[in-house]
Design a protein around this motif. Structure first.
Motif, PDB file in Angstrom:
ATOM      1  N   GLN A   1      -2.778  37.777  -0.719  1.00  0.00           N
ATOM      2  CA  GLN A   1      -4.192  38.116  -0.553  1.00  0.00           C
ATOM      3  C   GLN A   1      -4.897  38.254  -1.900  1.00  0.00           C
ATOM      4  OE1 GLN A   1      -4.047  41.685   1.807  1.00  0.00           O
ATOM      5  NE2 GLN A   1      -4.140  40.556   3.739  1.00  0.00           N
ATOM      6  N   ARG A   2      -4.193  38.779  -2.865  1.00  0.00           N
ATOM      7  CA  ARG A   2      -4.801  39.024  -4.177  1.00  0.00           C
ATOM      8  C   ARG A   2      -4.603  37.857  -5.140  1.00  0.00           C
ATOM      9  NH1 ARG A   2      -3.342  45.349  -5.032  1.00  0.00           N
ATOM     10  NH2 ARG A   2      -4.490  46.083  -3.226  1.00  0.00           N
TER      11      ARG A   2
ATOM     12  N   ASP B   1      -2.278  37.212  -6.967  1.00  0.00           N
ATOM     13  CA  ASP B   1      -1.709  37.688  -8.232  1.00  0.00           C
ATOM     14  C   ASP B   1      -0.293  38.155  -7.931  1.00  0.00           C
ATOM     15  OD1 ASP B   1      -0.980  38.860 -10.591  1.00  0.00           O
ATOM     16  OD2 ASP B   1      -2.649  40.264 -10.681  1.00  0.00           O
TER      17      ASP B   1
ATOM     18  N   ALA C   1       0.461  41.860  -9.071  1.00  0.00           N
ATOM     19  CA  ALA C   1      -0.510  42.922  -8.815  1.00  0.00           C
ATOM     20  C   ALA C   1       0.128  44.195  -8.263  1.00  0.00           C
ATOM     21  CB  ALA C   1      -1.587  42.431  -7.857  1.00  0.00           C
TER      22      ALA C   1
END
Length: 144
Positions: free
Chosen positions: A86-87, A89, A92
């Protein structure tokens, strides 16, 4: 000291005795659906070999708990992967952050009936037929 008594208990002879042994081994477990240990074990005991000793049944209980713990770890890994997707990254979040966001109830492994069945497949009876015959002969010899 010196042993002056020979105590032979043998394997659990009845279905209910085997259930009682496993219930005792799982007294601190949490079961899926908040079922009682007796209800879960009563439902699976016929799928667990009757030739298992108390120690073998203990190994089945530990194996069932390990399976539920593995499932919980897999759930945390999946949640971490979802968050990272979702990010966009990959660094993260870490697994510790994921687990720290769970409430205490979610952190408790919940044992399922199939965990016992699967765990029993990995346990080899510790007492073979020859040992059982030997112990039965001793019982007959000293209890006569």
């Amino acid at each position: 000291g010196r042993f002056d008594r020979l105590v032979y208990l043998g394997l659990a002879q009845s279905r209910e005795d085997r259930i009682k042994i496993l219930v005792a081994q799982t007294r601190k477990f949490t079961f899926e659906g908040n079922q009682s240990a007796h209800a879960v074990i009563d439902g699976v005991i016929d799928s667990i070999p009757a030739s298992l000793s108390g120690a073998d049944l203990s190994a089945v209980a530990k194996g069932a708990l390990m399976r539920s713990m593995r499932r919980l770890c897999d759930e945390a890994d999946a949640e971490l992967a979802r968050i990272r997707r979702q990010r966009e990254d990959s660094c993260a979040e870490d697994i510790e952050t994921v687990v720290n966001n769970w409430d205490e109830k979610k952190l408790v492994p919940r044992v399922r009936a199939e965990d016992f069945i699967d765990a029993a497949k990995d346990v080899t009876p510790s007492v073979g037929s020859k040992e059982l015959e030997y112990y039965e002969r001793l019982k007959e010899q000293f209890c006569a």
